[in-house]
Design an enzyme around this catalytic site. Sequence first.
Site, PDB file in Angstrom:
ATOM      1  N   HIS A 268       0.783  -1.351   0.057  1.00  0.00           N
ATOM      2  CA  HIS A 268      -0.009  -0.073   0.013  1.00  0.00           C
ATOM      3  C   HIS A 268       0.825   1.184   0.008  1.00  0.00           C
ATOM      4  O   HIS A 268       1.969   1.237   0.740  1.00  0.00           O
ATOM      5  CB  HIS A 268      -1.049  -0.189   1.072  1.00  0.00           C
ATOM      6  CG  HIS A 268      -1.985   1.087   1.107  1.00  0.00           C
ATOM      7  ND1 HIS A 268      -1.802   2.225   1.317  1.00  0.00           N
ATOM      8  CD2 HIS A 268      -3.227   0.795   0.667  1.00  0.00           C
ATOM      9  CE1 HIS A 268      -3.061   2.758   1.110  1.00  0.00           C
ATOM     10  NE2 HIS A 268      -4.070   2.020   0.663  1.00  0.00           N
ATOM     11  N   ASP A 319      -7.758  -4.527  -0.752  1.00  0.00           N
ATOM     12  CA  ASP A 319      -8.200  -4.870  -2.208  1.00  0.00           C
ATOM     13  C   ASP A 319      -8.196  -6.209  -2.368  1.00  0.00           C
ATOM     14  O   ASP A 319      -9.368  -6.896  -2.925  1.00  0.00           O
ATOM     15  CB  ASP A 319      -7.479  -4.083  -3.334  1.00  0.00           C
ATOM     16  CG  ASP A 319      -7.604  -2.608  -3.197  1.00  0.00           C
ATOM     17  OD1 ASP A 319      -8.598  -2.085  -3.177  1.00  0.00           O
ATOM     18  OD2 ASP A 319      -6.578  -1.926  -3.391  1.00  0.00           O
TER      19      ASP A 319
END
Length: 376
Positions: A268, A319
Site C-alpha cells: 500500500h 483490495d
Amino acid sequence: MKPSDIVSDSQQRHVKGLEGVIALNSSICYIDGGKGALVYRGYSIEDLASNSNFEDVAYLLWHGHLPLENEYLHQELAHVRDVPKAVLEILGKLPSDFDPMAALRTGVSLLSHYDPEANASSPEVNYRKALRLTAQIPVLVAALARHRHGKPPIAPLITGTTAENFLYMLTGDQPTKNAIQALDAFLVLHAEHGLNASTFTSRVIGATLSDMHSAITGAIGALKGALHGGASTRVMLMLLELQQSGEDPREFVLRKLAAKERIMGFGHRVYKTLDPRAGILRNMLVELGNEVDAKRWIDLCSSLSRTMDEQKGIRANVDFYSAPVLHILGLEPDFYTTLFVMGRITGWTAHLLEQWEDNRLIRPRAAYTGPMGLKL
C-alpha cells in the site's frame, strides 16, 4: 494575497506526486501508515467495523459524532432513495458493454439536473444533497448491474439499510444476514481514507464554489483511474485466472516474482505494515465462505498471502480481500469500483462540507522547468 504568502520558486520544495505534503487541516480521518492505524473522527476502524454500521459511520463523518438513539440516519436515507425515472431511462440506453464507472459518473451528473437544490449552497442544503447522493448512488449501481444483463431496475425498499437495499435491488431476493453484514463492513471500511486522489479532487472542485454534484462527478473520475480505485478488479481477475489454470498458488507467486511481475492486492502507498482493513474483510470472507461453500477462495487467498509474506514480507491490502467478498456477493469484477463509490461518497461529501466551512481556493504552484529568453 499578503506579502508573507509570496515565496520564490527557489524557496519552495518540489515533492513529486505531493507525497507527504500537508495541503490542509482536517478533523475527519487520521492514518498512521507505520503503525497500520486508520481512525474516523477519533474512532478506530476496528471498533467501527465491529460495533457500528454504515449509516452510523456516515453520520459520524458528516456530524463529527455518532448518532444518538433518536437519530436514525437509515430512515432519512430511505426517504430519498428514489432516482428520477428519466435518469434510469437514459442509463438504460447505454450499450451492454458500458464501463460501469463511466456510466456511474454520467448518472451522478444526470442527477444534478433533477435535484431542485443542485445549484443552491448553504450548510443545510449541502447536507441534504449529501444524503440524496449517498442514498441514490446504490440505486444507480444496482440498476446498471441489472442493465448489463438486460434486466429492468428494481425499486428500492422504503425500509432497511443501504447494504440490504443494494443487495435486494441487485437480485430482487431478500439477502442473507451474512451477506448484508459483509457488504456493510465493506462500505464502512471504504467510507473514508484521508486526502487521497479522489478526495483531494473533490475538495479542489468544491473550493472553487462549484456544486456538490460536480465535485462528486470529478471524484468518481479520479477514482476510475487504474492507480486509484481499480485494484480489487485486477485482484479478482488474477484469482479467477489462477483458479481456472489450476496452478499451485505458491508456484504462481514464485513464478511471478522471478519474472519481476506484480502480485495484485499486496502492499500500500500509505501502510508500511498490515492494512487494518484487510483483516476485517478476511473475517467477512470466512463467514461468507462458510455460508455459500466458497472455501476455495479462502484457501486460495490464504496460500497467496502466506507466500507473499514469506518471500517479500509484504502483507495483503484491503483490495485483496475485497475482491472475493464482492465476487461471492454476485458482483462482476468491473463493477467493484462502483461499490467503492457507494462507501466513499460519505467521505467525499464530509470533506466537501468541511471545505465549505472555511473555504479557500486551492491553488498550488508548479515549478517552471521550461526555457527562458526566447525571441521571435
